[in-house]
Design a protein around this motif. Sequence first.
Motif, mmCIF file in Angstrom:
data_model
loop_
_atom_site.group_PDB
_atom_site.id
_atom_site.type_symbol
_atom_site.label_atom_id
_atom_site.label_comp_id
_atom_site.label_asym_id
_atom_site.label_seq_id
_atom_site.Cartn_x
_atom_site.Cartn_y
_atom_site.Cartn_z
ATOM 1 N N ASN A 5 34.625 16.965 9.582
ATOM 2 C CA ASN A 5 34.240 17.751 8.408
ATOM 3 C C ASN A 5 35.101 17.438 7.183
ATOM 4 N N GLN A 13 34.007 17.960 3.565
ATOM 5 C CA GLN A 13 33.764 19.313 3.061
ATOM 6 C C GLN A 13 35.014 19.979 2.496
ATOM 7 N N TYR A 14 36.136 19.269 2.507
ATOM 8 C CA TYR A 14 37.392 19.870 2.087
ATOM 9 C C TYR A 14 37.729 19.553 0.631
ATOM 10 N N SER A 32 35.952 20.089 -6.673
ATOM 11 C CA SER A 32 34.878 19.531 -5.854
ATOM 12 C C SER A 32 35.396 19.170 -4.468
ATOM 13 N N SER A 33 34.492 19.147 -3.510
ATOM 14 C CA SER A 33 34.858 18.701 -2.170
ATOM 15 C C SER A 33 35.063 17.194 -2.188
ATOM 16 N N GLY A 47 33.723 14.967 -0.298
ATOM 17 C CA GLY A 47 32.444 14.280 -0.201
ATOM 18 C C GLY A 47 31.740 14.178 -1.533
ATOM 19 N N CYS A 63 38.642 24.174 3.294
ATOM 20 C CA CYS A 63 37.231 23.851 3.514
ATOM 21 C C CYS A 63 36.377 24.587 2.490
ATOM 22 N N LYS A 64 35.448 23.880 1.882
ATOM 23 C CA LYS A 64 34.572 24.484 0.857
ATOM 24 C C LYS A 64 33.446 25.290 1.486
ATOM 25 N N ASP A 65 33.051 24.959 2.704
ATOM 26 C CA ASP A 65 31.913 25.626 3.349
ATOM 27 C C ASP A 65 32.366 26.484 4.531
#
Length: 266
Positions: free
Chosen positions: A149, A152-153, A224-225, A227, A264-266
Amino acid sequence: MNKESSLSLQAIQETVADLLLNRDQIIPNAMFAGDFAINAERLRIYRGNLHAVWINALRNAYPVICRLVGDAFFEQLSILYGHRFPSQSGDLNVFGQDFAKFLQDEASVSEFPYFSAVAALEWQQHLAYYSADFDALDLMNFLSTAGENAAQYAFEFHPAVALVQADFAAVQICLAHRGEQVQALDIPLNTTSYALVSRKDWRVELTQLSQAEYIALQALRAGSSLGMALERALELGSEIDFEFDIATALQHWFQRGIFIEFRCKD
C-alpha cells in the motif's frame, strides 16, 4: 558622553545609530564631550566595525554571489544593503533575508538579472542549515511498514527541505561554484532550473531536479499520496519526452533525508 545632557536613553541610542549609518551626520556637542576630531575618529571606527559585521554575515550566507562579483564589490554591495535593509533582529543569521530583493533592484548589478535568483537559492541553503533537527525516515523502514500500500501514503517533510524553481540557471551556477575550480556552464543563463535543498547529518545538500521530479515533490509537499504524486510526474514526463525513473527518484529522496513521517491517506 556629556554628563549635562538631558536627552533620554532612547534619544541617545537613536542619535548614535544615525551617526553610525550616516557619516555626514553632524556630531551633536550636547551628547559628546571632548575634542570633535577624536570623537569623529571613534565613530569612524565603530562605523567600520558595523560594516564588517554586515559583510561577514552576508558572505556567510552568500558565498556564490561573493565569488561571482569579487570580494571588493561584494563589500560595497553589503554596505549598500545594510543601509537599505537595516537589521530587524539581534540574530545576524537573518540579516540577509532581503538580499535577493536588494540585488533585483540594485542598479549596479542590473546587467546580471540572475544574481537575484542565485541569492534566493543560497538563502534557502542558509535557512536549511539553521532549521530544526529531526530523524530522517528510512526507505526500508517505510517500505516494510507500508508494504503493497506504499502508493497510498503521504509524507511529512523535514523542516530543512526547500523546493526551488528559478527562472535562471541558478542551480547550475551554485553547483558550478562549490569547488575550488569554477565549472563552465553548458546551458543558457536564462534556463529555468529546479532544486531540492536538504540537510542530513547537519550537512546541507543542493540537488538539481528535473521538472517532473520537482512536480512530484511539490505534490507530496502539498499532501498528495505517493501514488498520485508519481503519476503526475509520469504524465509530465511523457508530455516533455523524457523518462522519469521512479525507483531512482525514491532512493535519492530518502538518501537525502527529506521525509520524517508518513501516514496512509486512505
